[in-house]
Design an enzyme around this catalytic site. Sequence first.
Site, mmCIF file in Angstrom:
data_model
loop_
_atom_site.group_PDB
_atom_site.id
_atom_site.type_symbol
_atom_site.label_atom_id
_atom_site.label_comp_id
_atom_site.label_asym_id
_atom_site.label_seq_id
_atom_site.Cartn_x
_atom_site.Cartn_y
_atom_site.Cartn_z
ATOM 1 N N GLU A 125 -12.115 1.916 6.626
ATOM 2 C CA GLU A 125 -11.035 2.441 7.453
ATOM 3 C C GLU A 125 -11.284 3.941 7.682
ATOM 4 O O GLU A 125 -10.452 4.778 7.350
ATOM 5 C CB GLU A 125 -9.692 2.204 6.765
ATOM 6 N N GLU B 155 0.823 -1.205 0.000
ATOM 7 C CA GLU B 155 0.000 0.000 0.000
ATOM 8 C C GLU B 155 0.859 1.257 0.000
ATOM 9 O O GLU B 155 1.776 1.393 0.821
ATOM 10 C CB GLU B 155 -0.894 0.017 1.247
#
Length: 254
Positions: free
Chosen positions: A230, A133
Site C-alpha cells: 500500500e 485497522e
Amino acid sequence: MRFAANLKWLFAELPFERRFDAAAAAGFTGVECPSPYSVPAAELKRRLDDAGLTQVLINTPGIACAPDRTTEFRDGFHQALDYATELNCGLVHVLAGARPDGVGHDRAFAQFATNIAWAAERSRDTGVRLVLEAQNKRDSPGFVLASQAQAAAVAEAAGHDHVGLLFDVYHVQLDERDLVNRLRAFLPRIFHLQLADPPSRTEPGTGEIGWPVLFATLREAGYDGWIGCEYRPTTDIATTLTRLEELARCPASR
C-alpha cells in the site's frame, strides 16, 4: 512472504479494470481492492481468474463509527460480504472511519464496537474473516481507532475467532513506534499486514524502517498470511516488488 498489490495505490494511472493484468505482469499473485463495488462481482471474478490472481482483501465503507448511519453501514457490510463470497476473498476490512463532526469519541467508539459485534455474528459461518485497522493521526485525523491495543480490544469483545487485526506497518511506525515489539505483541491477533515506508509512504527501502528485522520477526513467528503493498512507488512497480522480496530474504543482522 506473499505480497498483494493494493489496487488503489498501485497502477493508479490505469483504469481499474486493467490493474489486474498489470499486477500479474509485475509479479504479484494477489490483490487488494479497497472499494471494488463499481464493477459487478462476476466481472471481477473473471478478471482475477484470467490474470491468475487471488483476491486477498476488500473494505467496507468507512462509516462503522457513525451513530446515525447504522442502516447504511449494515447494507455496505452485506455488500462486502457478498463480494467476498463471490470472489473467494478471505478478508473483509471493516473500516472504522473518522469520528463524525459533533460526535464525541466515546460515542463513536461505542458505535464501532457495536457494529463489529453485529458484523461478526452475521459473518461467523461464511468462512470470511474480519480485520480491524488503526490509522495514524497525521494522515487520518479523527480516525476512531488510534492504536493496536484499541483494535485488539474491539476484536476481543466481538467474541468470535474470525475477527482480528490488520497491522499496517506505516501507520504503526508513525503513531506508536516500537514497531517490532508491537508486531510481536499482537501477532496472535494479526490476520493481515500492509506496508509502506515512512515518512512519505513510499516502497520499503526508501524510508526509515529497518525491514530485514521486521521480516525476520515474521519468519521467526511463522507468519503465513498475505502482506498488502500500500505504497506510493518511486520507480516502476516490478522493481519495487523485486526489492521488497530481497529485503524479505535479507538477514536481520545486515
